[in-house]
Write an enzyme that holds these catalytic residues in place. Structure first.
Site, PDB file in Angstrom:
ATOM      1  N   ARG A   1      -6.310 -29.858   0.931  1.00 19.14           N
ATOM      2  CA  ARG A   1      -6.022 -29.622   1.745  1.00 19.14           C
ATOM      3  C   ARG A   1      -6.033 -30.852   3.202  1.00 19.14           C
ATOM      4  O   ARG A   1      -7.224 -29.875   3.423  1.00 19.14           O
ATOM      5  CB  ARG A   1      -6.106 -27.709   2.018  1.00 19.14           C
ATOM      6  CG  ARG A   1      -4.490 -28.308   2.500  1.00 19.14           C
ATOM      7  CD  ARG A   1      -3.845 -26.236   3.082  1.00 19.14           C
ATOM      8  NE  ARG A   1      -2.620 -26.227   3.450  1.00 19.14           N
ATOM      9  CZ  ARG A   1      -2.898 -25.969   5.394  1.00 19.14           C
ATOM     10  NH1 ARG A   1      -4.545 -26.016   5.616  1.00 19.14           N
ATOM     11  NH2 ARG A   1      -1.714 -25.737   5.910  1.00 19.14           N
TER      12      ARG A   1
ATOM     13  N   LYS B   1      14.436 -38.690   2.886  1.00 15.52           N
ATOM     14  CA  LYS B   1      16.004 -37.736   1.686  1.00 15.52           C
ATOM     15  C   LYS B   1      14.046 -37.043   1.624  1.00 15.52           C
ATOM     16  O   LYS B   1      13.787 -37.325  -0.194  1.00 15.52           O
ATOM     17  CB  LYS B   1      16.501 -38.349   1.067  1.00 15.52           C
ATOM     18  CG  LYS B   1      17.266 -37.293  -0.199  1.00 15.52           C
ATOM     19  CD  LYS B   1      18.155 -37.570  -0.939  1.00 15.52           C
ATOM     20  CE  LYS B   1      19.315 -36.689  -1.887  1.00 15.52           C
ATOM     21  NZ  LYS B   1      19.936 -35.838  -0.967  1.00 15.52           N
TER      22      LYS B   1
END
Ligand code: PLP
Length: 284
Positions: free
Chosen positions: A100, A147
């Protein structure tokens, strides 16, 4: 019935398709998607969806883990493996798993997933009455032309619309309608002219929108690309949405007030019929 899904080059029963908890799609919504409609086992508007996927990939500096030329075969194969007659193919590409960190990984291993959803798209139960929509503020980010799977606000908007007894939300920003929560918004004014918002970063560049504008032109329906206000929409003769699985769907109530006579409009229904005829004829 368990589906066969595609995950990074493998065909797997859906229960066996596993993605890492470190996938950036999961941790950062660092992922994009496409939805392609299927009728009679054939793909609608495949080229448009593939081109928009390519654009989203370029905008975000992502990579497709398979050669682009293979993508059409993967779409056809997933239809075949699932004996899909009518519904949709969902494709999602994420930047993949990495420890992360906000910064993009140096060597991304993208995750590509495709699955099918069987659904009756031609016989939509909402066609008889049309949709009711509630107007809500557009609180999404400002790159709606890409998108991405950042769909939390559209989900919240749909929930709020449902609480108000509406089928969907039309989103409003700076006094103008941007789009529906998961579709393009259009109106037809009292002279019979179609009005739709021009392309910009404020809206998704709808594949159905582009085709419907071409079809309108061929059918002699004038159109104008400009932003319209909620009041204009409420006073329009007709209103509708477009999307890959809704095609052209009438909107007959906005914030509880009827649009026109409150019934699906004749030009809207004509555009729906022409769109379905044209796109099923060119489906691959
Ligand atoms: N606008 C938004 C926000 C959408 O989510 C969608 C479809 O998912 C559309 C417009 C319609 O795009 P398309 O016609 O390519 O399905």
């Amino acid at each position: 019935m368990s589906r066969i899904v595609f995950l990074n080059g493998e065909w797997l029963p859906e229960a066996d398709a596993k993605v890492s908890i470190f996938d950036r799609g999961f941790l950062f919504a660092d992922a994009i998607y496409e939805v392609t409609g299927v009728i009679d086992g054939k793909l609608l508007e495949y080229e448009g969806h593939a081109a928009r996927l390519k654009r989203s990939i370029a905008e975000l500096g992502m990579h497709l883990p398979i050669p682009t030329e293979e993508l059409l075969d993967v779409h056809r194969e997933i239809v075949r493996r699932n004996a899909l007659k009518e519904g949709l193919i969902y494709l999602q590409l994420s930047r993949g798993p990495a420890d992360r960190d906000f910064a993009f990984p140096q060597e991304p291993k993208p995750t590509l997933v495709l699955f099918t959803q069987a659904k009756s798209v031609i016989d939509n139960s909402k066609l008889a009455t049309g949709l009711s929509v509630a107007l809500l503020p557009d609180w999404r980010w400002e790159r709606r032309d890409i998108k991405t799977v950042q769909l939390l606000y559209p989900s919240m908007a749909k929930m709020q619309a449902a609480e108000k007894g509406a089928d969907d939300a039309w989103l409003v920003e700076d006094g103008f309608v941007t789009e529906a929560s998961s579709a393009t918004a259009h109106v037809i004014d009292r002279t019979g002219k179609l009005i739709t918002r021009p392309l910009s970063n404020a809206i998704l560049h709808g594949i159905t929108r582009a085709s419907v504008l071409d079809i309108a032109e061929q059918a002699g329906i004038l159109y104008e690309e400009r932003a319209f206000t909620p009041d204009e929409a409420k006073n329009a003769a007709e209103a509708f949405i477009t999307s890959a699985t809704n095609f052209v769907m009438p909107v007959t109530r906005i914030d509880g007030a009827p649009v026109g006579d409150g019934k699906p409009g004749p030009l809207t229904l004509k555009l729906r019929e022409l769109y379905i005829a044209n796109k099923t004829a060119s489906a691959i």
